[in-house]
Enzyme design. Structure first.
Site: not given
Length: 312
Positions: A86-87, A132-135, A152-153, A157-158, A245
């Site tokens: 997905k990246d 994520s813009l989708r989420r 982010r991270g 981290t999240r 993205c």
């Protein structure tokens, strides 16, 4: 590839990225009866790992997680690169290709709630962190009252930010948690029919130099055909939409036992106010065409101007 030659695997340095690189190494070891010493995992820092204070859409999109690794591949400092599919941008650098996909993990998203175990049970105005813009768009469509902020991270981290109280919940991919034996942190598993994944979610891909016959022979035994077919359709859908993205896009393709392929594709406005989706089925040989037609279908439904202003 000769057994005495060190096989260099390029990867990001997060715990998840290293787990993915280790899985590739383990499969290659088993396929070719090679010792672990035949491989070197080369950690390469990417811009996406270093820039954590801004949305990806503001600083260059998906390529930020791959460009330094791809440069090492182009310069032959590594032999293969391991990525989360997905990246991957839809257009790869000249001379490089996605040469293999491993069997796909669970495609679903999960919610990790601090204030409540499920999205439906969150109190009005709760804060959710996601990069994520989708989420973000799908969350806002489900619950317009939620306050969605940038998170982010990497996974650790999240989760740390969540534990510190910076948000009431966050969303992560089940696949990443599974690869790190961390699925127990999930408080809700989201239905991929109503909350479809990002194109490529759950699939590890291997990138290499076009025309490298030794690497092609090395990777041939570990390539997974169903994942390759599904990702061909999802990436064609993404390419038709010129997806990055900057755009909330979801796609999930599945291969049936009867040689058919089904694709569910979706595009949304970032605020979740408008959504268009399509479902298409065909034979696996037409995977790319199915993805392209699905992309055109949602574009036609959305009409001109649907993407305008999203890059800000």
């Amino acid at each position: 590839m000769a057994q005495q030659q060190l096989i260099r695997i390029g990867t990001r340095g997060s715990q998840l990225a290293l787990a993915q690189a280790s899985e590739v190494r383990a499969r290659l070891m088993a396929a070719h009866d090679l010792p672990e010493e035949a491989f070197a995992i080369e950690v390469i820092s990417t811009s996406g790992d270093r820039i954590l204070d801004r949305p990806l859409s503001e600083v260059g999109g998906k390529g930020l997680f791959t460009k330094e690794i791809e440069q090492a591949l182009i310069e032959a400092r590594i032999d293969i690169a391991v990525h989360s599919s997905k990246d991957m941008a839809t257009a790869l650098p000249d001379g490089l290709e996605i040469s293999a996909y491993l069997p796909r993990e669970d495609v679903r998203d999960v919610f990790i709630g601090r204030a409540a175990p499920t999205i439906a049970e969150l109190p009005p105005g709760a804060t959710i962190g996601s990069a994520s813009l989708r989420r973000q768009a799908m969350l806002k469509r489900m619950r317009p009252d939620l306050n969605v902020i940038i998170f982010r991270g990497n996974v650790q981290t999240r989760l740390r930010k969540l534990g510190e109280g910076q948000a009431d919940g966050t969303l992560l991919a089940m696949a990443g948690l599974a690869r790190m034996a961390m699925t127990d942190v999930a408080t809700e598993i989201l239905d991929p029919e109503s909350f479809p994944p990002a194109p490529g979610q759950g699939a590890i891909c291997i990138e290499s130099r076009i025309g490298d016959a030794e690497v092609a022979a090395l990777l041939a035994p570990i390539k997974d055909a169903p994942t390759t077919i599904a990702l061909t359709a999802e990436r064609a859908f993404l390419a038709e939409l010129d997806g990055s993205c900057r755009t909330p896009i979801a796609a999930h393709a599945r291969v049936g036992g009867d040689g058919t392929l089904s694709l569910h594709g979706m595009i949304l406005k970032p605020d979740g106010s408008e959504m268009h989706e399509t479902r298409r089925t065909g034979v696996v040989e037409d995977a790319e065409m199915i993805g392209r037609l699905a992309g055109r279908t949602v574009l036609d439904a959305a009409g001109p101007g649907f993407f305008d202003g999203w890059a800000g």
